[in-house]
Design a protein around this motif. Sequence first.
Motif, PDB file in Angstrom:
ATOM      1  N   ALA A  80       0.827  -1.213   0.000  1.00  0.00           N
ATOM      2  CA  ALA A  80       0.000   0.000   0.000  1.00  0.00           C
ATOM      3  C   ALA A  80       0.861   1.264   0.000  1.00  0.00           C
ATOM      4  CB  ALA A  80      -0.927   0.005   1.217  1.00  0.00           C
ATOM      5  N   VAL A  81       1.989   1.214   0.678  1.00  0.00           N
ATOM      6  CA  VAL A  81       2.870   2.376   0.731  1.00  0.00           C
ATOM      7  C   VAL A  81       3.650   2.543  -0.579  1.00  0.00           C
ATOM      8  CG1 VAL A  81       4.939   3.296   1.886  1.00  0.00           C
ATOM      9  CG2 VAL A  81       3.079   2.339   3.236  1.00  0.00           C
ATOM     10  N   ARG A  82       4.025   1.455  -1.198  1.00  0.00           N
ATOM     11  CA  ARG A  82       4.865   1.494  -2.387  1.00  0.00           C
ATOM     12  C   ARG A  82       4.088   1.715  -3.691  1.00  0.00           C
ATOM     13  NH1 ARG A  82      10.032   2.091  -1.991  1.00  0.00           N
ATOM     14  NH2 ARG A  82      10.403   0.715  -3.716  1.00  0.00           N
ATOM     15  N   ARG A  83       2.811   1.342  -3.713  1.00  0.00           N
ATOM     16  CA  ARG A  83       2.026   1.427  -4.950  1.00  0.00           C
ATOM     17  C   ARG A  83       0.918   2.466  -4.806  1.00  0.00           C
ATOM     18  NH1 ARG A  83       3.434  -3.196  -8.142  1.00  0.00           N
ATOM     19  NH2 ARG A  83       5.504  -3.673  -7.394  1.00  0.00           N
ATOM     20  N   TRP A 135      -6.960  -0.315  -3.328  1.00  0.00           N
ATOM     21  CA  TRP A 135      -7.367  -1.593  -2.761  1.00  0.00           C
ATOM     22  C   TRP A 135      -6.319  -2.151  -1.806  1.00  0.00           C
ATOM     23  CZ3 TRP A 135      -4.721  -6.099  -3.030  1.00  0.00           C
ATOM     24  CH2 TRP A 135      -3.744  -6.226  -4.019  1.00  0.00           C
ATOM     25  N   THR A 136      -5.048  -1.790  -2.027  1.00  0.00           N
ATOM     26  CA  THR A 136      -4.010  -2.284  -1.129  1.00  0.00           C
ATOM     27  C   THR A 136      -4.171  -1.708   0.270  1.00  0.00           C
ATOM     28  OG1 THR A 136      -2.526  -0.522  -1.872  1.00  0.00           O
ATOM     29  CG2 THR A 136      -2.352  -2.639  -2.984  1.00  0.00           C
ATOM     30  N   LEU A 137      -4.577  -0.456   0.349  1.00  0.00           N
ATOM     31  CA  LEU A 137      -4.815   0.172   1.648  1.00  0.00           C
ATOM     32  C   LEU A 137      -6.015  -0.458   2.348  1.00  0.00           C
ATOM     33  CD1 LEU A 137      -3.839   2.354   3.560  1.00  0.00           C
ATOM     34  CD2 LEU A 137      -5.350   3.955   2.400  1.00  0.00           C
ATOM     35  N   ALA A 138      -7.080  -0.717   1.597  1.00  0.00           N
ATOM     36  CA  ALA A 138      -8.268  -1.357   2.185  1.00  0.00           C
ATOM     37  C   ALA A 138      -7.946  -2.782   2.645  1.00  0.00           C
ATOM     38  CB  ALA A 138      -9.412  -1.368   1.177  1.00  0.00           C
ATOM     39  N   ALA A 139      -7.197  -3.526   1.832  1.00  0.00           N
ATOM     40  CA  ALA A 139      -6.830  -4.892   2.208  1.00  0.00           C
ATOM     41  C   ALA A 139      -5.936  -4.890   3.446  1.00  0.00           C
ATOM     42  CB  ALA A 139      -6.135  -5.595   1.045  1.00  0.00           C
ATOM     43  N   ALA A 140      -5.006  -3.951   3.527  1.00  0.00           N
ATOM     44  CA  ALA A 140      -4.147  -3.855   4.715  1.00  0.00           C
ATOM     45  C   ALA A 140      -4.971  -3.493   5.947  1.00  0.00           C
ATOM     46  CB  ALA A 140      -3.044  -2.830   4.491  1.00  0.00           C
ATOM     47  N   ALA A 141      -5.977  -2.629   5.770  1.00  0.00           N
ATOM     48  CA  ALA A 141      -6.834  -2.267   6.908  1.00  0.00           C
ATOM     49  C   ALA A 141      -7.622  -3.467   7.406  1.00  0.00           C
ATOM     50  CB  ALA A 141      -7.781  -1.134   6.499  1.00  0.00           C
ATOM     51  N   PHE A 142      -8.202  -4.249   6.498  1.00  0.00           N
ATOM     52  CA  PHE A 142      -8.914  -5.461   6.919  1.00  0.00           C
ATOM     53  C   PHE A 142      -7.965  -6.468   7.553  1.00  0.00           C
ATOM     54  CE2 PHE A 142     -12.316  -4.323   3.733  1.00  0.00           C
ATOM     55  CZ  PHE A 142     -13.299  -4.100   4.685  1.00  0.00           C
ATOM     56  N   SER A 143      -6.756  -6.546   7.030  1.00  0.00           N
ATOM     57  CA  SER A 143      -5.768  -7.434   7.630  1.00  0.00           C
ATOM     58  C   SER A 143      -5.401  -6.961   9.039  1.00  0.00           C
ATOM     59  CB  SER A 143      -4.527  -7.496   6.737  1.00  0.00           C
ATOM     60  OG  SER A 143      -3.611  -8.418   7.229  1.00  0.00           O
TER      61      SER A 143
END
Length: 154
Positions: free
Chosen positions: A71-74, A78-86
Amino acid sequence: MAPFQLFYLVLSLLIFAVAWMRGGHTERAGVAIFVFAFLASFVAQVITLNGFRLGEALVDLVFFFALAWLAVRRDRWWTLAAAAFSGVTMIAHVLVFTTPELDMAHIRMDVASRWGIGVLVVLCLAAGVLERWMAGEAPVSASARWRRTEPRVT
């Protein structure tokens, strides 16, 4: 295998295939992270600490950091949302770990909640691929060379 577990597995495999074929580099990196986490969780599920699934918690922690790094690199949302759910999954692990008297009911609730959150994480990947398609961005697989090119004879 429980029906929801089968649903989760089939849904994940379908989304992984679509994300690999129709996604960009970020989606492909996400698929690689997901597959690695799935395989590692099968190996680590035997590591327990007084009924707490320590191995799965460690795999989920690495998964969380991998998604946060992505999420930080791209530049994909969706990467930020997936990291939040994780991250919510990590909160579930902490809650179970801090439960004073852990019994089977708590363990079942933990597994069920992590399955539900896992479906949301996989759906984030699917939403990223859908957004890419709706924006008219070409998938990486469209520019991939599937055959060897013959060297030119001069």
